[in-house]
Design an enzyme around this catalytic site. Structure first.
Site, PDB file in Angstrom:
ATOM      1  N   ASP A  16     -26.810 -45.978   7.462  1.00  0.00           N
ATOM      2  CA  ASP A  16     -26.907 -44.859   8.261  1.00  0.00           C
ATOM      3  C   ASP A  16     -25.784 -44.511   8.965  1.00  0.00           C
ATOM      4  OD1 ASP A  16     -28.263 -43.542  10.173  1.00  0.00           O
ATOM      5  OD2 ASP A  16     -29.422 -44.892  10.890  1.00  0.00           O
ATOM      6  N   GLU A  36     -24.714 -39.308  17.085  1.00  0.00           N
ATOM      7  CA  GLU A  36     -26.307 -39.174  16.959  1.00  0.00           C
ATOM      8  C   GLU A  36     -27.060 -40.210  17.315  1.00  0.00           C
ATOM      9  OE1 GLU A  36     -30.073 -39.221  14.387  1.00  0.00           O
ATOM     10  OE2 GLU A  36     -28.430 -40.834  14.893  1.00  0.00           O
ATOM     11  N   GLU A  37     -26.651 -41.454  17.147  1.00  0.00           N
ATOM     12  CA  GLU A  37     -27.448 -42.446  17.334  1.00  0.00           C
ATOM     13  C   GLU A  37     -27.851 -42.851  18.762  1.00  0.00           C
ATOM     14  OE1 GLU A  37     -28.958 -44.287  15.228  1.00  0.00           O
ATOM     15  OE2 GLU A  37     -27.958 -44.175  13.453  1.00  0.00           O
ATOM     16  N   HIS A  89     -31.059 -49.706  10.543  1.00  0.00           N
ATOM     17  CA  HIS A  89     -30.700 -50.224  11.857  1.00  0.00           C
ATOM     18  C   HIS A  89     -30.592 -51.892  11.682  1.00  0.00           C
ATOM     19  CE1 HIS A  89     -31.113 -46.691  14.573  1.00  0.00           C
ATOM     20  NE2 HIS A  89     -30.436 -46.364  13.307  1.00  0.00           N
ATOM     21  N   ASP A 141     -29.815 -37.316   6.468  1.00  0.00           N
ATOM     22  CA  ASP A 141     -29.702 -38.447   7.272  1.00  0.00           C
ATOM     23  C   ASP A 141     -30.784 -39.412   6.364  1.00  0.00           C
ATOM     24  OD1 ASP A 141     -29.781 -40.728   9.297  1.00  0.00           O
ATOM     25  OD2 ASP A 141     -29.714 -39.199  10.902  1.00  0.00           O
ATOM     26  N   HIS A 191     -24.090 -37.556  10.546  1.00  0.00           N
ATOM     27  CA  HIS A 191     -23.460 -38.010  11.574  1.00  0.00           C
ATOM     28  C   HIS A 191     -22.673 -39.159  11.275  1.00  0.00           C
ATOM     29  CE1 HIS A 191     -26.256 -41.688  12.101  1.00  0.00           C
ATOM     30  NE2 HIS A 191     -27.061 -41.177  11.624  1.00  0.00           N
TER      31      HIS A 191
END
Ligand code: CO
Ligand code: ZN
Length: 331
Positions: free
Chosen positions: A165, A196-197, A306, A219, A63
């Site tokens: 990420d 994606e997130e 994150h 990922d 992503h």
């Protein structure tokens, strides 16, 4: 891994739904090295390497988007109020430097003190404005701020950055497309997915359109190798790429898990078995496309996912690239 290309990807602005600048970097890298390069209506960038017609069509997703903070409004003193774009941990964003699509810089404050239980609604972005009008002239409602890109090398093998990420996986996928030899049996569709997130929204439509025989997502995954890490996991930085067995979005197809594990063993690529009690990847959306697609995940272990300090080990990144290349050529 080409570090210059990797770091360019880490610096690209690209919150969910605004992947354009990241796509542009990837297009520049891949143009002339793939058989076709297209962008669909959702913003998925699809790079295709044709096969010789005797193999399978393999979709590989990484992503392009990452998490951010969207402007909801500004108060009378010029502080921007925000909502989350993706799985933002509010405590992780407090005191961070952030930047908008237009290059407007800000810092994130929190009402009162930024306690661990601080909520997104208690965060604000200070862009140095003195009034609501001044603030919204700099950052209109709907503008998305992301952690300001920067890269730190930690020791010999590790690298930390916001947007690791999933730009680390974008970098791996781009390198694989550049490294694949001519005369490939399998057709490879590299998809740099959008959104994606916010719930793997890009990967499903891309898989529907491409009709793959097998799907792989690349990922990051959580590690259990930091002090008092929760959840307790055996995954660690430097232990190799991880082969996902399951997470909240997918029970990976057993034949794909076996293919990945057997390929790693044959090629002597270090891998770790991964069961993630939380989280999900594009593999979940790919697996449920059309009548179902066998799908699996090659994960890159990452600390502080994150946050603005997402950290990976370059040896694991190389292992993920080696495993991907081996599978694409032999599956
Ligand atoms: Co994520
Ligand atoms: Zn991710």
């Amino acid at each position: 891994m080409n570090m210059e290309r990797f770091e360019r990807l880490l610096a690209g602005y690209g919150p969910s739904g605004r992947e354009g600048p990241v796509r542009a970097i990837l297009e520049e890298t891949l143009a002339g090295h793939v058989d076709s390069l297209t962008t669909d209506a959702l913003g998925n960038l699809i790079a295709l390497r044709k096969g010789d017609g005797t193999g399978r069509r393999i979709l590989v997703a990484a992503h392009a988007d990452h998490i951010g903070l969207a402007v909801v409004d500004a108060d009378e003193n010029g502080f921007l109020r925000v909502c989350a774009v993706g799985g933002v941990r509010a405590a992780g964003m407090a005191a961070q430097h952030v930047v908008s699509s237009r290059g407007v810089c800000g810092v994130v404050g929190a009402d009162g003190d930024a306690k661990p239980e601080v909520k997104i609604e208690q965060l604000y972005i200070d862009i140095g404005a003195g009034s609501r009008e001044e603030a919204l002239a700099q950052a209109e409602i709907g503008e998305i701020f992301v952690a300001r890109p920067r890269v730190s090398r930690l020791g010999e093998h590790r690298i930390a950055s916001p947007a690791m990420d999933d730009r680390v996986a974008c970098a791996v996928l781009a390198e694989a497309m550049l490294a694949l030899p001519a005369g490939l049996k399998n057709e490879v569709a590299a998809v740099f997915t959008a959104q994606e997130e916010v719930g793997t929204r890009g990967a499903g439509p891309a898989a529907y359109a491409l009709r793959p025989d097998m799907g792989l997502a690349l990922d990051v995954t959580l590690t259990g190798d930091t002090p008092q890490a929760r959840p307790k996991l055996p995954i660690r930085l430097g232990g190799g790429a991880a082969v996902k067995i399951m997470d909240r979005s997918a029970i990976c197809s057993p034949q794909v898990v076996s293919l990945l594990l057997e390929t790693a063993q044959r090629e002597q690529i270090p891998v770790q078995r991964e069961v993630l009690p939380a989280g999900g990847t594009d593999a979940g959306a790919i697996q449920r496309s059309r009548g179902g697609v066998p799908a699996g995940v090659i994960s890159i272990p990452c600390r502080y996912v994150h946050s603005a300090a997402e950290t990976v080990d370059l040896r694991d990144v190389e292992a993920a690239l080696a495993l991907l290349l081996a599978v694409l050529q032999t599956a």
